[in-house]
Scaffold this motif. Structure first.
Motif, PDB file in Angstrom:
ATOM      1  N   GLU A 119       0.630  -1.273  -0.100  1.00 27.94           N
ATOM      2  CA  GLU A 119      -0.061  -0.060   0.065  1.00 27.94           C
ATOM      3  C   GLU A 119       1.023   1.423   0.005  1.00 27.94           C
ATOM      4  O   GLU A 119       0.508   2.313   0.633  1.00 27.94           O
ATOM      5  CB  GLU A 119      -0.975  -0.054   1.211  1.00 27.94           C
ATOM      6  N   TRP A 120       2.029   1.211  -0.771  1.00 26.62           N
ATOM      7  CA  TRP A 120       2.863   2.393  -0.610  1.00 26.62           C
ATOM      8  C   TRP A 120       2.521   2.916  -2.157  1.00 26.62           C
ATOM      9  O   TRP A 120       3.162   4.070  -2.304  1.00 26.62           O
ATOM     10  CB  TRP A 120       4.348   2.001  -0.537  1.00 26.62           C
ATOM     11  N   ILE A 121       2.011   2.378  -3.002  1.00 23.82           N
ATOM     12  CA  ILE A 121       1.587   3.110  -4.222  1.00 23.82           C
ATOM     13  C   ILE A 121       0.126   2.484  -4.756  1.00 23.82           C
ATOM     14  O   ILE A 121      -0.331   1.613  -3.994  1.00 23.82           O
ATOM     15  CB  ILE A 121       2.615   2.594  -5.510  1.00 23.82           C
ATOM     16  N   ARG A 122      -0.559   3.472  -5.433  1.00 20.01           N
ATOM     17  CA  ARG A 122      -1.833   2.805  -5.896  1.00 20.01           C
ATOM     18  C   ARG A 122      -1.902   3.402  -7.435  1.00 20.01           C
ATOM     19  O   ARG A 122      -1.006   4.055  -7.908  1.00 20.01           O
ATOM     20  CB  ARG A 122      -2.831   3.627  -5.063  1.00 20.01           C
ATOM     21  N   PHE A 123      -3.125   2.976  -8.028  1.00 23.16           N
ATOM     22  CA  PHE A 123      -3.285   3.329  -9.316  1.00 23.16           C
ATOM     23  C   PHE A 123      -4.000   4.626  -9.400  1.00 23.16           C
ATOM     24  O   PHE A 123      -4.707   5.103  -8.543  1.00 23.16           O
ATOM     25  CB  PHE A 123      -4.414   2.504  -9.898  1.00 23.16           C
ATOM     26  N   GLY A 124      -3.038   5.565 -10.343  1.00 21.05           N
ATOM     27  CA  GLY A 124      -3.837   6.897 -10.408  1.00 21.05           C
ATOM     28  C   GLY A 124      -4.462   7.136 -11.613  1.00 21.05           C
ATOM     29  O   GLY A 124      -5.359   5.775 -11.948  1.00 21.05           O
ATOM     30  N   ARG A 125      -4.757   8.187 -12.120  1.00 18.61           N
ATOM     31  CA  ARG A 125      -5.905   8.379 -13.037  1.00 18.61           C
ATOM     32  C   ARG A 125      -5.339   7.822 -14.539  1.00 18.61           C
ATOM     33  O   ARG A 125      -4.225   7.792 -14.673  1.00 18.61           O
ATOM     34  CB  ARG A 125      -6.140   9.981 -13.285  1.00 18.61           C
ATOM     35  N   ARG A 126      -6.221   7.615 -15.307  1.00 17.33           N
ATOM     36  CA  ARG A 126      -5.680   7.088 -16.835  1.00 17.33           C
ATOM     37  C   ARG A 126      -5.200   8.257 -17.428  1.00 17.33           C
ATOM     38  O   ARG A 126      -5.666   9.368 -17.487  1.00 17.33           O
ATOM     39  CB  ARG A 126      -6.847   6.427 -17.553  1.00 17.33           C
ATOM     40  N   LYS A 127      -4.163   8.278 -18.218  1.00  8.51           N
ATOM     41  CA  LYS A 127      -3.790   9.141 -19.299  1.00  8.51           C
ATOM     42  C   LYS A 127      -4.361   9.155 -20.472  1.00  8.51           C
ATOM     43  O   LYS A 127      -4.670   8.034 -21.105  1.00  8.51           O
ATOM     44  CB  LYS A 127      -2.250   9.095 -19.478  1.00  8.51           C
ATOM     45  N   MET A 128      -4.710  10.467 -20.925  1.00  8.49           N
ATOM     46  CA  MET A 128      -5.519  10.429 -22.101  1.00  8.49           C
ATOM     47  C   MET A 128      -4.457  10.405 -23.259  1.00  8.49           C
ATOM     48  O   MET A 128      -4.351  11.256 -24.053  1.00  8.49           O
ATOM     49  CB  MET A 128      -6.141  12.066 -22.262  1.00  8.49           C
ATOM     50  N   THR A 129      -3.614   9.212 -23.561  1.00 11.61           N
ATOM     51  CA  THR A 129      -3.013   9.140 -24.568  1.00 11.61           C
ATOM     52  C   THR A 129      -3.423   7.751 -25.195  1.00 11.61           C
ATOM     53  O   THR A 129      -4.272   6.960 -24.543  1.00 11.61           O
ATOM     54  CB  THR A 129      -1.459   9.149 -24.087  1.00 11.61           C
ATOM     55  N   PRO A 130      -2.761   7.436 -26.176  1.00 11.66           N
ATOM     56  CA  PRO A 130      -3.285   6.248 -26.984  1.00 11.66           C
ATOM     57  C   PRO A 130      -3.228   5.125 -25.916  1.00 11.66           C
ATOM     58  O   PRO A 130      -1.991   4.762 -25.509  1.00 11.66           O
ATOM     59  CB  PRO A 130      -2.262   6.151 -28.241  1.00 11.66           C
ATOM     60  N   GLY A 131      -4.162   4.301 -25.978  1.00 17.60           N
ATOM     61  CA  GLY A 131      -4.134   3.095 -24.879  1.00 17.60           C
ATOM     62  C   GLY A 131      -4.563   3.558 -23.638  1.00 17.60           C
ATOM     63  O   GLY A 131      -4.829   2.419 -22.692  1.00 17.60           O
ATOM     64  N   ARG A 132      -4.729   4.616 -23.269  1.00 22.06           N
ATOM     65  CA  ARG A 132      -5.243   5.409 -22.190  1.00 22.06           C
ATOM     66  C   ARG A 132      -4.481   4.471 -20.910  1.00 22.06           C
ATOM     67  O   ARG A 132      -5.193   3.731 -20.114  1.00 22.06           O
ATOM     68  CB  ARG A 132      -6.497   5.177 -21.800  1.00 22.06           C
ATOM     69  N   PRO A 133      -3.206   4.436 -20.669  1.00 25.17           N
ATOM     70  CA  PRO A 133      -2.716   3.747 -19.601  1.00 25.17           C
ATOM     71  C   PRO A 133      -2.862   4.479 -18.435  1.00 25.17           C
ATOM     72  O   PRO A 133      -3.219   5.466 -18.165  1.00 25.17           O
ATOM     73  CB  PRO A 133      -1.019   3.744 -19.965  1.00 25.17           C
ATOM     74  N   VAL A 134      -2.902   3.440 -17.377  1.00 25.76           N
ATOM     75  CA  VAL A 134      -2.844   3.769 -15.834  1.00 25.76           C
ATOM     76  C   VAL A 134      -1.646   4.268 -15.442  1.00 25.76           C
ATOM     77  O   VAL A 134      -0.624   3.993 -15.965  1.00 25.76           O
ATOM     78  CB  VAL A 134      -3.320   2.660 -15.076  1.00 25.76           C
ATOM     79  N   THR A 135      -2.039   5.200 -14.518  1.00 21.86           N
ATOM     80  CA  THR A 135      -0.782   5.671 -13.691  1.00 21.86           C
ATOM     81  C   THR A 135      -0.534   5.364 -12.223  1.00 21.86           C
ATOM     82  O   THR A 135      -1.432   4.670 -11.994  1.00 21.86           O
ATOM     83  CB  THR A 135      -0.629   7.218 -13.776  1.00 21.86           C
ATOM     84  N   PHE A 136       0.667   5.744 -11.580  1.00 20.91           N
ATOM     85  CA  PHE A 136       0.846   5.246 -10.421  1.00 20.91           C
ATOM     86  C   PHE A 136       1.314   6.487  -9.552  1.00 20.91           C
ATOM     87  O   PHE A 136       1.944   7.202 -10.006  1.00 20.91           O
ATOM     88  CB  PHE A 136       1.823   3.964 -10.452  1.00 20.91           C
ATOM     89  N   VAL A 137       0.657   6.611  -8.450  1.00 20.74           N
ATOM     90  CA  VAL A 137       1.235   7.587  -7.448  1.00 20.74           C
ATOM     91  C   VAL A 137       1.413   6.890  -6.108  1.00 20.74           C
ATOM     92  O   VAL A 137       0.868   5.653  -5.740  1.00 20.74           O
ATOM     93  CB  VAL A 137      -0.158   8.574  -7.427  1.00 20.74           C
TER      94      VAL A 137
END
Length: 234
Positions: A152-170
């Motif tokens: 629980e040191w990182i979590r999924f962030g918002r998806r990037k509005m780029t091709p493939g809409r990859p998830v981000t980490f924060v």
């Protein structure tokens, strides 16, 4: 004291034990014998046989009979007097066993890959897996990310509005709390890292330290809430 053989005595004799021998000395009162058995069983790490109890108690004492009364006295209590093989012991009542359970904290060391990945996320968040791999120069294994997510040191962030809409980490509040940080802006900059001896005084030519885009921005890091709304979606 009755001359009748008690059930405990019969069981003891049948299993190779012996009934207490008659003694010229007066035996302690039965209540005192119970206390003696209780003390011996309580202090013993291993179950104690009737023969061992008789050997420890004064002459004329009848450990077998004392155990019968002691066992009844502990019925319904948090601790029971129970028979273990040919011996006797004091054990926690079965229905209270859950109270004896203890949770332990397992210390887990992060691999070098996990530390590097965590540092990149902390200084570059929100960041995608591809961006992490580009910064590290090697691919990021699923196990590395899964370990950081499990801690629980990182979590999924918002998806990037780029091709493939990859998830981000924060990074998470758990990460900040573990390292005593109020926010990601409190992460050490180049000056602090150099002062701590974690970085060389001058970075290698052509490289940019994590979290710093230029010399003027060397102390700037991203906050959890930072981001570019036009490039992300919830």
């Amino acid at each position: 004291m009755s001359d009748d053989v008690t059930p405990v005595e019969e069981d003891t004799v049948a299993q190779g034990g012996h009934a207490p021998e008659e003694s010229l000395f007066e035996a302690p009162p039965l209540a005192e014998q119970e206390r003696m058995c209780e003390a011996i069983l309580f202090a013993s790490a291993e179950p104690v046989s009737v023969r061992e109890l008789n050997d420890r108690m004064p002459h004329g004492a009848d450990a077998a009979e004392a155990l019968v009364h002691l066992r009844k006295r502990y019925e319904g209590r948090g601790v029971h007097v129970v028979k273990v093989g040919d011996a006797w012991a004091m054990r926690t009542a079965p229905d209270l066993g859950f109270l004896m359970q203890k949770e332990t904290v397992e210390t887990r060391k992060l691999s070098r890959a996990a530390i590097e990945t965590l540092a990149i996320i902390a200084y570059h968040q929100p960041v995608t897996r591809a961006e992490i791999e580009e910064i590290r120069g090697v691919s990021v294994s699923r196990g590395t990310v899964d370990q950081l997510l499990e801690m629980e040191w990182i979590r999924f962030g918002r998806r990037k509005m780029t091709p493939g809409r990859p998830v981000t980490f924060v990074v998470t509040p758990v990460f900040l709390d573990h390292f005593g940080l109020a926010s990601a802006r409190d992460l050490p900059g180049l000056k602090e890292l150099r002062a701590a001896g974690l970085l060389e005084n001058r970075p290698p030519p052509g490289t940019i330290p994590l979290g710093v885009k230029s010399d003027e921005e060397e102390d700037e890091v991203l906050d959890l809430s930072d981001g570019q709304p036009e490039l992300f979606e919830d």
